[in-house]
Design an enzyme around this catalytic site. Structure first.
Site, PDB file in Angstrom:
ATOM      1  N   GLY A  69       0.825  -1.202   0.000  1.00 52.22           N
ATOM      2  CA  GLY A  69       0.000   0.000   0.000  1.00 52.22           C
ATOM      3  C   GLY A  69       0.856   1.247   0.000  1.00 52.22           C
ATOM      4  CE1 TYR A  97       0.884   1.128   5.187  1.00 53.79           C
ATOM      5  CE2 TYR A  97      -0.496  -0.757   5.733  1.00 53.79           C
ATOM      6  CZ  TYR A  97      -0.145   0.565   5.926  1.00 53.79           C
ATOM      7  OH  TYR A  97      -0.808   1.319   6.860  1.00 53.79           O
ATOM      8  CG  HIS A 191       5.372  -5.952  -4.530  1.00 53.47           C
ATOM      9  ND1 HIS A 191       4.122  -5.771  -3.994  1.00 53.47           N
ATOM     10  CD2 HIS A 191       6.080  -4.850  -4.194  1.00 53.47           C
ATOM     11  CE1 HIS A 191       4.058  -4.608  -3.380  1.00 53.47           C
ATOM     12  NE2 HIS A 191       5.243  -4.020  -3.488  1.00 53.47           N
ATOM     13  CD  GLU A 193       2.207  -8.511  -5.260  1.00 52.75           C
ATOM     14  OE1 GLU A 193       3.045  -9.260  -4.719  1.00 52.75           O
ATOM     15  OE2 GLU A 193       1.952  -7.369  -4.850  1.00 52.75           O
ATOM     16  CE  LYS A 401     -13.380 -10.997 -21.587  1.00 55.26           C
ATOM     17  NZ  LYS A 401     -14.587 -10.172 -21.724  1.00 55.26           N
TER      18      LYS A 401
HETATM   19  N1  GLN Z   1       4.485   2.675   1.654  1.00 53.04           N
HETATM   20  C1  GLN Z   1       5.322   1.615   2.160  1.00 53.04           C
HETATM   21  C2  GLN Z   1       6.816   1.881   1.856  1.00 53.04           C
HETATM   22  O1  GLN Z   1       7.138   2.797   1.163  1.00 53.04           O
HETATM   23  C3  GLN Z   1       4.908   0.294   1.560  1.00 53.04           C
HETATM   24  C4  GLN Z   1       5.148   0.226   0.081  1.00 53.04           C
HETATM   25  C5  GLN Z   1       4.489  -0.957  -0.571  1.00 53.04           C
HETATM   26  O2  GLN Z   1       3.679  -1.637   0.027  1.00 53.04           O
HETATM   27  N2  GLN Z   1       4.791  -1.189  -1.854  1.00 53.04           N
HETATM   28  O3  GLN Z   1       7.661   1.162   2.332  1.00 53.04           O
END
Ligand code: GLN
Length: 547
Positions: A69, A97, A191, A193, A401
């Protein structure tokens, strides 16, 4: 509600039948991809906003993923998960996050702003533990020693929360992966994903399957049986349903599903608005009735639509006229079908309206966008529902989809239809720039047919996401010499784009020979066309359609 209930009708949704991983969305642009990746692993997953209260959840997830986030967990306006999430006892994985949120919820001093942002590729070193702590290595099981990952963060953990051990690190991020030694809590700073983390799907599988123990039984074969049961239970033994079909993938799959569930008590309506492609109403009718056995009523309203479009050249007005006229025609048709249905001894009144809503629309309306977010309504069916006292039925609202396509194949819908390019609701009206008349329509239809036929013959139809022919206004004719005579003819423009999400798109790089062939055929075979151009504008700045 946020649980995905519609007008109070919600019997046996997938999260009640399939093991489900709940993704709590903290507003990352990648959150929905977590859900997609899990489903690609045949593990069912749903996304809800991070503000979801667990007490309001009517089902229990097998595991929970906290997404990334844009906020910083330590700032006063940052969103936080319901503390009950950490008391539920199911495994939790925090991503970016989400990792910071886990650490913060345990001890609100250990997340700080890093000296430098980390954005892009990184290689994390995977740590190995032994003895009593070996179980914390399960998240990174079978991933080797070095893992290519994608990072995007500015904040970082200054220290480990009590009871946690590092399971992966980079020189810049000593806590790139952490795990609790006594509870099933995991966090990663990268990440998994996104496709830039090539083995990310394996990591998500380690979490969902190995750690949470989720069954990998989310398949369209299984979904179809459950969904048919669900529709039958919702509609009841006598209930009737009405819905519009267009010949597109979503409405056809939804209609076929209804037909399988309740037979002729589902009434499909196809409105010919006069701006469909060559022979489209005929072809759709044939497929839906003869091949798929759907109870279909075709209403030819060509004159009504074209009458109202006469002299109109503003694209927004064209759209409004077509949208409003469609609602009017559909409502009249629905009323007469409902009237006839009333006297039927076998069935009751029409109670439901079928809508082909897909999961991305649902996600779009529930994504966490911060306190000021307004929820957008996607389909202008509110009026219909109210006027006719109908309830909404949305059998595809949990599907992406690609899942709709797999379901369509499973239901025996022909491949050409399952893979059909999208076609806009206002149809050829927005592929004819300016005013619409019979000649413009004929040229657009004939040129489009040649172009699409050639694309299919070249084996390119599936590679291209959307292709069509459009025509320039009558005020912009071009000169040509045909049979030694000067003529003023129409300019046809071809557009073909490749895209995965329709948000950005690139024009397709055809071979010159292909373009030559299509151009020659259009000029020779389409009466009144004297020039052919190929649109080489990408999106952005262009749009996919012409108007
Ligand atoms: N905002 C948080 C950071 O800068 C998390 C970033 C994120 O979840 N991609 O570390």
């Amino acid at each position: 509600t946020a649980n995905g209930d519609t007008n109070g009708v919600s019997i046996g949704e997938p999260h009640k039948t399939f093991d489900t991983i709940l993704v709590l969305d903290f507003g990352s642009q990648y959150s929905h991809l977590i859900t997609r990746r899990l489903r690609e692993l045949n593990v069912y997953s749903e996304m809800l906003p991070c503000t979801q209260k667990l007490a309001d959840l009517t089902w229990k997830p097998k595991g929970i993923i906290l997404s990334g986030g844009p906020y910083s967990v330590y700032s006063s306006d940052a969103p936080h998960a319901d503390p009950a999430v950490f008391e539920l006892g199911v495994p939790i994985l925090g991503i970016c996050y989400g990792l910071q949120e886990i650490a913060w919820s345990l001890d609100n001093k250990n997340v700080v702003s890093g000296e430098k942002r980390e954005y892009g590729h990184a290689t994390v070193k995977i740590q190995k533990h032994s003895g009593k702590e070996a179980h914390i290595d399960r998240l990174f099981q079978d991933l080797g020693e070095d893992l290519e990952v994608w990072m995007s963060h500015g904040d970082k953990l200054s220290q480990l929360p009590a009871g946690f051990e590092p399971v992966a690190s980079t020189p810049n991020a000593p806590f790139a992966g952490i795990a609790s030694t006594d509870r099933p809590l995991f966090g990663i700073q990268f990440h998994p994903e996104v496709t830039h983390t090539p083995k990310g799907k394996q990591l998500l599988s380690n979490f969902a399957v190995t750690i949470c123990g989720a069954r990998q039984d989310w398949t369209m074969e299984k979904f179809v049986d459950k969904e048919i049961e669900r529709i039958r239970a919702m509609v009841g033994p006598k209930g009737q349903v009405i819905g519009a079909v267009s010949g597109g993938v979503d409405s056809t799959v939804a209609a076929k599903l209804m037909k399988e569930a309740i037979g002729d008590r589902f009434h499909a309506v196809l409105v010919d608005n006069g701006v469909l492609r060559l022979d489209e109403a005929k072809t759709v009718k044939k497929t839906l009735t003869e091949h798929l056995g759907i109870n279909l009523t075709v209403i030819d309203s060509t004159d009504l639509f074209l009458g109202r479009l006469k002299g109109v050249s503003d694209p927004e007005r064209k759209r409004k006229i077509i949208g409003n006229t469609f609602i009017e025609v559909f409502q009249d048709t629905a009323k007469s079908i409902a009237e006839a249905a009333k006297d039927s001894p076998k069935a009751g009144e029409i109670e439901f309206l079928l809508q082909g809503t897909l999961y991305p629309d649902v996600i779009e309306s529930i994504s966490f966008k911060g306190p000021s977010a307004t929820i957008k309504t996607h389909h202008n069916v509110g009026g219909l529902l109210e006027n006719m006292h109908l309830k909404l039925i949305e059998p595809l609202r949990e599907l992406f989809k690609d899942e709709v396509r797999a379901l369509g194949t499973n239901l025996g819908i022909p491949e050409e239809l399952v893979w059909r390019h999208p076609f806009p609701g206002p149809g050829l009206a927005i592929r004819i720039i300016g005013e619409i008349n019979e000649e413009q329509l004929r040229i657009a239809r004939e040129a489009d047919k040649i172009f699409i036929d050639e694309i299919v013959a070249a084996g390119l139809y599936r590679k291209i996401s959307q292709a069509f022919a459009a025509v320039f206004p009558d005020t912009a004719k071009a000169v040509g010499v045909m049979g030694d005579k000067r003529v003023h003819g129409k300019v046809v423009t071809l557009r073909a784009v490749e895209t995965t999400d329709f948000m950005t798109a690139d024009w397709y790089p055809f071979e010159f020979d292909f373009l030559k062939r299509v151009s020659r055929r259009i000029v020779n075979e389409v009466d009144g066309a004297c020039r052919v151009t190929y649109d080489i504008t990408s999106k952005p700045p262009g749009t996919i359609e012409m108007e």
